[in-house]
Motif scaffolding. Sequence first.
Motif, PDB file in Angstrom:
ATOM      1  N   ALA A 180     -48.477 -72.463  -1.460  1.00 14.02           N
ATOM      2  CA  ALA A 180     -47.052 -72.260  -1.196  1.00 14.02           C
ATOM      3  C   ALA A 180     -46.735 -70.782  -1.004  1.00 14.02           C
ATOM      4  N   LEU A 181     -47.380 -69.922  -1.781  1.00 16.50           N
ATOM      5  CA  LEU A 181     -47.197 -68.484  -1.587  1.00 16.50           C
ATOM      6  C   LEU A 181     -47.672 -68.038  -0.213  1.00 16.50           C
ATOM      7  N   SER A 182     -48.721 -68.674   0.265  1.00 18.30           N
ATOM      8  CA  SER A 182     -49.302 -68.291   1.551  1.00 18.30           C
ATOM      9  C   SER A 182     -48.335 -68.496   2.699  1.00 18.30           C
ATOM     10  N   VAL A 183     -47.417 -69.452   2.554  1.00 19.55           N
ATOM     11  CA  VAL A 183     -46.434 -69.713   3.612  1.00 19.55           C
ATOM     12  C   VAL A 183     -45.050 -69.183   3.243  1.00 19.55           C
ATOM     13  N   THR A 184     -44.979 -68.381   2.186  1.00 22.35           N
ATOM     14  CA  THR A 184     -43.724 -67.749   1.769  1.00 22.35           C
ATOM     15  C   THR A 184     -43.625 -66.370   2.411  1.00 22.35           C
ATOM     16  N   GLY A 185     -42.598 -66.161   3.193  1.00 24.77           N
ATOM     17  CA  GLY A 185     -42.467 -64.935   3.975  1.00 24.77           C
ATOM     18  C   GLY A 185     -41.818 -63.802   3.223  1.00 24.77           C
ATOM     19  N   ASN A 186     -42.415 -63.439   2.089  1.00 28.77           N
ATOM     20  CA  ASN A 186     -41.907 -62.323   1.305  1.00 28.77           C
ATOM     21  C   ASN A 186     -43.088 -61.611   0.655  1.00 28.77           C
TER      22      ASN A 186
END
Length: 397
Positions: free
Chosen positions: A145-151
């Motif tokens: 999920a972090l991998s696709v979080t744009g931050n």
Amino acid sequence: MHTETIKQVTEANVLHTYNRYPMVLESGQGVYLKDTDGKEYLDFASGIAVFALGYHFPGYDEALKAQIDQVIHTSNLYYNVPLAAASEKLIKASGMAKVFFTNSGAEAIEGAVKAARKYAYERDGHTDHEIIAMNNSFHGRTVGALSVTGNPHYQEAFKPLMGGVKFADFNDIASVKAAVTDKTCAILMETVQGEGGIHPADPAFLKEVRALCDEKDILLILDEIQCGMGRTGKMWAFEHYDVKPDILTSAKALGCGIPVGAFLLNEKTAARSLKPGDHGTTYGGNPLACAAVSVVQDLFAAHDIVAKAAEVAAYLAEKLDGLAKVHSCILEHRGLGLMRGLALENEVAVADVIAKAQAAGLLVISAGGNVLRLVPPLVITTEDVDKAVAILDKCLP
């Protein structure tokens, strides 16, 4: 235990990954929470958009207690009654074809990503597919999920993350098209960006993304973990846009307090993606969680929750517009339904406004940047709105 003792014991034993507010919440009723010192708060945070029905909504507790008396867990090696009921109701409510129940929103994202990659693998046998996600997004704290979080702030300490992810700008179709290659298998976005500061998708943008996906056999994944389940005045935020996703993720208000999430697939995606052995979870879809999903769907329908929420949302929007006119520190009021954000000028710290509101008996939270976020239970009344706005009026400079 005394309030201060509870806080000290918690800090001594629980890993410090949250900077908690100073109160110890003990009970709730309707749209109010009470702390261990007896102070009452009007709740415009609802457990981060979880308690859509508020606290102790008639019929909710009773359904869960009844299920506890039956069976709480069996595993997915066996069928169970609430799983059948919850799946049928959620499929009907979403218009999707298949559902997989998870324990959280992050797990729903993980499953959606796996389903998209498996769909592409079934199509061409390759394993080098890419996903396009959005800058300023938030999809969860697990590695996938972090991998696709744009931050980048959330990602820095945990790299290397999952590969094959590109980022485009939300509401900028040119940036999305520039990121597409023949390896692109999915485009993932929140229909309304939540943690990023309450940014609804532009209708033209979302329709163009849908058309692009149709043209190139790319799956559209819409994350409605926060903005779904009636939060925007429709059951699903995508209903405002006359588009449908190929994969939909849900959690938060899905169980109205019981930890449960889900990802749902349309017929095309379900038929050509995950098969037995590809995905699983021990607790996902257990009888207690599914009893919560089932009764929430029943209560939403029986009490016309979504339509009533849309009505009070219009009133809240009007009142917040009025607040913005008299407080120059509010740079922008934006949102959809009962998912509202007030962007404040940097000179006014949102944390200070939240603290003042808490002292005055109102719970509100923040979102990306310096944004005051209001995500109350869907069952609030216009009187609740008046009280909340009056408190904010005194807390804003």
